[in-house]
Design an enzyme around this catalytic site. Structure first.
Site, PDB file in Angstrom:
ATOM      1  N   LYS A 152      55.680  11.265 -35.023  1.00 31.42           N
ATOM      2  CA  LYS A 152      56.644  10.451 -34.154  1.00 31.42           C
ATOM      3  C   LYS A 152      56.602   8.918 -34.712  1.00 31.42           C
ATOM      4  O   LYS A 152      55.551   8.449 -34.461  1.00 31.42           O
ATOM      5  CB  LYS A 152      56.364  10.584 -32.695  1.00 31.42           C
ATOM      6  CG  LYS A 152      56.968   9.840 -31.711  1.00 31.42           C
ATOM      7  CD  LYS A 152      56.883  10.033 -30.582  1.00 31.42           C
ATOM      8  CE  LYS A 152      57.435   8.966 -29.568  1.00 31.42           C
ATOM      9  NZ  LYS A 152      57.315   9.345 -28.166  1.00 31.42           N
ATOM     10  N   GLU A 205      59.472   4.780 -29.442  1.00 26.90           N
ATOM     11  CA  GLU A 205      58.831   4.487 -28.280  1.00 26.90           C
ATOM     12  C   GLU A 205      57.504   3.923 -28.550  1.00 26.90           C
ATOM     13  O   GLU A 205      56.526   4.308 -27.872  1.00 26.90           O
ATOM     14  CB  GLU A 205      58.886   5.829 -27.533  1.00 26.90           C
ATOM     15  CG  GLU A 205      60.118   6.181 -27.015  1.00 26.90           C
ATOM     16  CD  GLU A 205      60.176   7.534 -26.057  1.00 26.90           C
ATOM     17  OE1 GLU A 205      59.199   8.322 -26.334  1.00 26.90           O
ATOM     18  OE2 GLU A 205      61.055   7.936 -25.466  1.00 26.90           O
ATOM     19  N   ARG A 207      59.715  13.763 -36.836  1.00 29.66           N
ATOM     20  CA  ARG A 207      60.700  13.754 -35.796  1.00 29.66           C
ATOM     21  C   ARG A 207      61.713  12.848 -35.839  1.00 29.66           C
ATOM     22  O   ARG A 207      61.463  11.609 -36.591  1.00 29.66           O
ATOM     23  CB  ARG A 207      59.685  13.530 -34.463  1.00 29.66           C
ATOM     24  CG  ARG A 207      58.893  14.759 -34.250  1.00 29.66           C
ATOM     25  CD  ARG A 207      58.205  14.479 -33.040  1.00 29.66           C
ATOM     26  NE  ARG A 207      58.659  14.659 -31.971  1.00 29.66           N
ATOM     27  CZ  ARG A 207      58.986  14.071 -30.762  1.00 29.66           C
ATOM     28  NH1 ARG A 207      58.412  12.812 -30.635  1.00 29.66           N
ATOM     29  NH2 ARG A 207      59.513  14.899 -29.577  1.00 29.66           N
ATOM     30  N   ASP A 233      67.540  13.415 -24.346  1.00 29.87           N
ATOM     31  CA  ASP A 233      66.136  13.715 -24.229  1.00 29.87           C
ATOM     32  C   ASP A 233      66.226  14.947 -23.288  1.00 29.87           C
ATOM     33  O   ASP A 233      65.710  14.766 -22.370  1.00 29.87           O
ATOM     34  CB  ASP A 233      65.619  12.571 -23.685  1.00 29.87           C
ATOM     35  CG  ASP A 233      64.022  12.704 -23.842  1.00 29.87           C
ATOM     36  OD1 ASP A 233      63.529  13.619 -24.383  1.00 29.87           O
ATOM     37  OD2 ASP A 233      63.382  11.408 -23.438  1.00 29.87           O
ATOM     38  N   GLU A 240      60.109  18.723 -18.118  1.00 31.06           N
ATOM     39  CA  GLU A 240      60.056  17.528 -17.933  1.00 31.06           C
ATOM     40  C   GLU A 240      61.417  17.106 -17.019  1.00 31.06           C
ATOM     41  O   GLU A 240      61.405  16.405 -15.979  1.00 31.06           O
ATOM     42  CB  GLU A 240      60.136  16.467 -19.048  1.00 31.06           C
ATOM     43  CG  GLU A 240      60.056  14.934 -18.601  1.00 31.06           C
ATOM     44  CD  GLU A 240      60.041  14.067 -20.096  1.00 31.06           C
ATOM     45  OE1 GLU A 240      59.848  14.808 -21.253  1.00 31.06           O
ATOM     46  OE2 GLU A 240      60.154  12.952 -19.731  1.00 31.06           O
TER      47      GLU A 240
HETATM   48  C1  GCU Z   1      60.428  11.808 -23.600  1.00 28.98           C
HETATM   49  C2  GCU Z   1      59.143  11.804 -23.189  1.00 28.98           C
HETATM   50  C3  GCU Z   1      58.030  11.366 -23.631  1.00 28.98           C
HETATM   51  C4  GCU Z   1      57.836  11.749 -25.037  1.00 28.98           C
HETATM   52  C5  GCU Z   1      59.219  11.739 -25.871  1.00 28.98           C
HETATM   53  C6  GCU Z   1      59.086  12.403 -26.992  1.00 28.98           C
HETATM   54  O1  GCU Z   1      60.974  10.664 -24.030  1.00 28.98           O
HETATM   55  O2  GCU Z   1      59.570  11.334 -21.680  1.00 28.98           O
HETATM   56  O3  GCU Z   1      56.889  11.506 -22.630  1.00 28.98           O
HETATM   57  O4  GCU Z   1      56.723  11.314 -25.779  1.00 28.98           O
HETATM   58  O5  GCU Z   1      60.121  12.306 -25.160  1.00 28.98           O
HETATM   59  O6  GCU Z   1      59.678  13.365 -27.432  1.00 28.98           O
HETATM   60  O7  GCU Z   1      58.221  11.762 -28.005  1.00 28.98           O
END
Ligand code: GCU
Length: 653
Positions: free
Chosen positions: A267, A271, A304, A350, A378
């Protein structure tokens, strides 16, 4: 009723082996880890049910043997029954293992009548579970990020578990539904977990050793910054020679420890995770760096595509998070190495209860692609609500970017974020086991009818289940996704959840946040204009016919209307209802359906082990409570915004 000691056995209670175990079985699986499993499974089943493993040349009811059949691949097998003998052949031990579980699934049917030779092989080469497990408990996310089934199966007390029996049992369950790859740590790679790649690879190897006999390869999530944080280099620039050498050397050591290591999951630039953007490089540069390191050993990097701006200004209406993956990645088509797989979430946002299929899927013909779904619930009730996702995944897997019925396949792999943990029922909500099983079977055959898969799961989990139990489980599970959709965010608009933990309603919870997940409700209407004509242009990322279908509210399917369009509360849906009346009606219906499912479950008490029954019953109490909360918050919110009363005069607050 299953033996209470078998609750943990999920879809492999010993009684599921009765048909196989009461036969004369001849097995020529050869040597090797999966062959060993075939032998031991059969020996154990026969010891339990009075069958016999017979020597070569003896009469047998079931024969498992190697054979050269064109196109079977490593994992495929043939199955036939002639003259009273059932025969499974495969070119490799993995194929025999899958063949054995096929026979187990069929039960007595595998030993009845005649059956012409069938060829079975997986449609998708990679059928993988990603565990978002942390080694060290994270202060905010806990041991398992978005985990609703207790702690990690793999990690406890800051290291790999010493006792891996449960991992072994997990591997066995996964093999029985066709899964062949597991990534054992979180895609958000924190400081402790970064070290799994290097000085802590021994712990990974111990887990890999336990999964191997079930034909499952172990993968690791790694941080793109590894050369800096582990190697002490000044940069992680993918074009830097020292960086390339560092990855090559680190990867060589990984394979020294784990000869059949599957590869890396990354990843990057997402984020807050580090990535190639910091060095002005592309994601193809980033992925290819790791692909090059893995290539000599046959490993794969799963890169990803979940890349978007999570610090968006909510006032900025030109930025659309739904567009991000396509905008970032399609220009890179053809630039990824052959052993790089772009891992794309099935929808553009998401894992919401309803999203269109990501337009990235199908838009990169020269790139290997894996589709990622979320078994961990989730956004679909967090395993406190029953929500069987088979129909949703099946719908996504049947989607064809060109609008055809089934031409070509969607991807090379299917990945799910796992919903399993150290909970005694594996998945918190015992009925969520059905999601894990269904995922594996759909990954093997994306064209399978999910309802038939559910039948398999029921038959295995509850051997000899009376019709009342089978019907009851279908009544509770079949429509549970639709029920959940009804009482939560309407018509594809998504979110409306409590920020942070994402459980329960908060209609405006994310409305003025930086996360890019808005519904734009005001006194006149609701929804996101993603048309090309007047909106963000997202609809134009699809090929025809979808770009045209989604472009206009007249042709857009009702269930996605608010994902693609901002419409007035009086807008009339194809169903004939106005949007506002649809919101009221579905929210009342959703709660009624949840109450009805609870009632059906209560009526099955005499047919299900008490502990399992009680756990589900307790979760139903919470589901019904939470569904009412959703209903009342959503309905009240829209009554207050719109001023339009419920046409049926029900109570809205
Ligand atoms: C969502 C999730 C996160 C996760 C992210 C991902 O946003 O809330 O906890 O890290 O997906 O797929 O990387």
């Amino acid at each position: 009723m299953t033996d209470p000691g078998d609750i943990d056995a999920a879809w492999l209670p010993s009684a599921a082996f009765r048909a196989v175990g009461s036969r004369r079985v001849l097995v020529r699986a050869g040597e090797g880890p999966q062959a060993g499993t075939v032998h031991s499974e059969l020996a154990e089943a026969c010891a339990r049910f009075g069958g016999r493993v017979v020597p070569d040349g003896a009469d047998a009811d079931l024969v498992l043997a190697p054979a050269d059949v064109d196109g079977l691949g490593d994992e495929g097998f043939t199955f036939e029954r002639r003259g009273g003998t059932t025969t499974v052949t495969a070119s490799g031990q993995r194929g025999l293992l899958h063949g054995l579980f096929h026979v187990v699934r069929l039960g007595e049917d595998a030993f009845t009548g005649e059956r012409a030779r069938e060829v079975h092989r997986p449609a998708l080469a990679t059928r993988m579970l990603d565990h978002w497990d942390n080694v060290a408990v994270h202060p905010v996310m806990g041991q398992v990020e978005r985990g609703y089934a207790g702690g990690s199966l793999f990690w406890a007390d800051g290291r790999a578990r010493g006792d891996l029996d449960r991992v072994r049992a997990y591997g066995r369950l996964l093999a029985a539904c066709g899964i062949n790859a597991v990534a054992i740590n979180n895609v958000n790679v924190h400081a402790t977990e970064a070290h799994l790649l290097t000085d802590r690879i021994g712990e990974v190897a111990a887990i890999a050793d336990v999964l191997r006999p079930y034909g499952i390869r172990t993968h690791l999530s790694v941080t793109f910054a590894a050369p800096v944080v582990l190697g002490g280099l000044p940069t992680a620039d993918p074009l830097d020679e020292a960086v390339r050498t560092w990855w090559a050397e680190a990867t060589r050591r990984v394979y020294e420890a784990i000869g059949d290591f599957g590869g890396y999951v990354v990843k990057a630039d997402s984020e807050g995770q580090p990535g190639p953007f910091a060095y002005g490089r592309s994601h193809a540069d980033g992925a290819n760096l790791l692909a090059a390191a893995l290539e000599p050993y046959g490993g794969t990097v799963h890169w990803r595509a979940f890349v978007y701006d999570h610090r968006q200004d909510w006032r900025d209406r030109s930025t659309d998070r739904a567009r991000a993956a396509y905008d970032h990645f399609t220009p890179l088509d053809g630039r990824f190495a052959p052993n790089a797989v772009l891992q794309v979430k099935h929808g553009p946002m998401d894992f919401q209860v309803r999203e269109p299929v990501s337009p990235l899927i199908g838009a990169m013909p020269r790139t290997r692609l894996a589709v990622e779904v979320q078994a961990t619930q989730e956004y679909t009730g967090q395993q406190r609500h029953v929500c069987w996702l088979g129909p949703m995944w099946s719908e996504a897997l049947r989607f064809r970017p060109d609008g055809s019925v089934s031409a070509g396949r969607l991807a090379d792999g299917l990945v799910a974020v796992s919903n399993a943990g150290d909970d005694p029922f594996w998945t918190g909500h015992p009925l969520a086991q059905a999601n894990l099983y269904t995922f594996g079977r759909l990954a093997w055959d994306p064209a399978a009818d999910p309802r038939a898969v559910l039948d398999e799961w029921i038959a295995l989990t509850h051997p000899g289940a009376p019709e009342r139990l089978v019907d009851g489980l279908h009544a509770v599970l079949d429509g549970s996704w639709s029920t959940y959709e009804k009482y939560t965010a309407p018509l594809g608009v998504g979110f409306m959840v409590q920020p942070g933990h994402h459980y329960g309603p908060s209609v405006d919870g994310y409305e003025y946040s930086p996360w890019g997940t808005y519904h734009f409700a005001d006194r006149d209407g609701v929804g996101v204009d993603r048309s090309a004509a007047t909106g963000t242009g997202y609809a134009a990322q699809y090929a025809k016919p979808w770009s045209e279908v989604y472009e206009s509210p007249e042709t857009c399917p009702d269930e996605l209307l608010l994902f693609f369009h901002h419409v007035s509360y009086g807008h009339v849906l194809h169903s004939g209802k106005t949007v506002i009346q649809h919101i009221y009606d579905t929210h009342f219906e959703g709660v009624e359906e949840a109450e009805e499912a609870r009632r059906v479950w209560a009526g099955l008490a005499d047919l299900v082990e008490p502990a399992r029954h009680a756990r589900v019953a307790e979760r139903f109490e919470e589901q019904v409570r939470c569904a009412r909360e959703w209903r009342d918050q959503v309905n009240s919110y829209f009554l207050r915004k719109s001023g339009v009363p419920d046409g049926r005069g029900r109570t809205v607050y």
